[in-house]
Enzyme design. Sequence first.
Site, PDB file in Angstrom:
ATOM      1  N   CYS A   1      -6.314   0.414  14.624  1.00 51.12           N
ATOM      2  CA  CYS A   1      -6.064  -0.852  13.935  1.00 51.12           C
ATOM      3  C   CYS A   1      -6.502  -2.043  14.765  1.00 51.12           C
ATOM      4  O   CYS A   1      -6.854  -3.095  14.222  1.00 51.12           O
ATOM      5  CB  CYS A   1      -4.579  -1.001  13.606  1.00 51.12           C
TER       6      CYS A   1
ATOM      7  N   GLU B   1      -9.556  -4.040   2.153  1.00 47.56           N
ATOM      8  CA  GLU B   1      -8.809  -3.993   3.413  1.00 47.56           C
ATOM      9  C   GLU B   1      -9.721  -3.778   4.616  1.00 47.56           C
ATOM     10  O   GLU B   1      -9.264  -3.452   5.704  1.00 47.56           O
ATOM     11  CB  GLU B   1      -7.757  -2.884   3.343  1.00 47.56           C
TER      12      GLU B   1
ATOM     13  N   HIS C   1      -3.595   3.068   4.682  1.00 46.98           N
ATOM     14  CA  HIS C   1      -5.040   2.966   4.861  1.00 46.98           C
ATOM     15  C   HIS C   1      -5.596   4.339   5.205  1.00 46.98           C
ATOM     16  O   HIS C   1      -4.885   5.179   5.770  1.00 46.98           O
ATOM     17  CB  HIS C   1      -5.400   2.002   5.998  1.00 46.98           C
TER      18      HIS C   1
END
Length: 453
Positions: free
Chosen positions: A376, A179, A255
Amino acid sequence: MSHLALAAREVNFDGLVGPTHNYAGLSYGNVASQASKQQCSNPREAARQGLAKMQALMELGFEQGVLAPHERPDIASLRRLGFAGSDAQVLESAAREALPLLLSASSASAMWTANAATVSPSADTHDGRVHFTPANLACKFHRSLEPTTTARILQAMFRDPAHFQHHAPLPSVAQFGDEGAANHTRFSHDHGAPGVEFFVFGRSAFDPRYPEPHRYPARQTLEASQAIARLHGLSEEGVVFAQQNPAVVDQGVFHNDVISVGNAQVLFHHEDAFLDSDRVLDELQGKLARRGGQLQRLCVRRNEISVGDAVRSYLFNSQLLDRPGQGALLVVPDECRQNPAVWDYLQAQVNSAGPLGEVKVFDLKQSMQNGGGPACLRLRVALKPDELAAVNPGVRFTPTLHTQLLDWVDRHYRDRLAPADLADPQLLGEVRTALDELTQLLGLGSVYPFQLP
């Protein structure tokens, strides 16, 4: 010498929100994404909110860059899944026969560029080049469509092979689920000095000794993190692997950057962020010390802020920006100010002698409702002066580029988008027209499928 004149600088490359920004609720395990499902979005406002953050940080003296959005809907992927005919016919049949696939092929999730790649600066790598590995994002179908275009865009931004090394994404299978930088942090006493790269994983694909969450999937594997460390030529003394606490994954921490953020020598984390936390953080502290640094931990106790409040406010999905001699700057979404427990905690920290010197609040509601905060929206790349000079100048954020991008957004983006609008062939035409102009504006060349032979 000010922090702005250091030999090496950390550049934040922010993702431009794409024209199909929508709330399809595609990300199981991301609480905000699920909660906003089927609401109408405002792509124009979303892009403007992101640009406002870039502008504000640029004006504070931080180096900013831009990552372009992806072409969506992804007609090529829909064709691979059996939909045929003209582009309009592909959209119409996908909407009629398999709406979830159309929604996935239309996601603007590439805006969250913390998932674009893992980046190791030249001070850490075996060959003295900056290394990039695009994330395969194998855990979610809509995100697994991104790596090929992401790789093209990164190669168009960081072209010079004397300074930059690009790797292919890891195999797109569950065992090597990757990721990107959302599960990777680098610590060092100076951005140009050798540092310690901190890889956080959710599960092991092959070793049953590592526990897994029960409710939501763990997206990053240990094996993926280890593979990237090998590809980038990182030494054992410059790497620490840590497992996420499975209990917090099951509370919506999909995450690591939802429960922990670090930069330079500061680690800001929740008490429940890591499994075997004392051992992991002792290892990080020891390795950083041997590289000339001193880890400063700011640990939030569960009786100060619950995991639930951390997830709701995205406290840890903030940008932690290094300002030597001034205390770190923490960039947080407005949701932190709206949460009394979180806001009181932040004010107390700024007024203490701790590592946080200032907190700045930004309205990023459009992104937040889809499950992405300030952290993000950016990919961090530490660059020495010659490396920064080798970056494609078109993607470096300037006042002129800011004005041009605002104009571009206002001319090409809709101010209202419902999931049903994604089947509109006119929207696809609008997107392609916008992106074709953007690649010229940023000097990227041909990076999108519709531009390629």
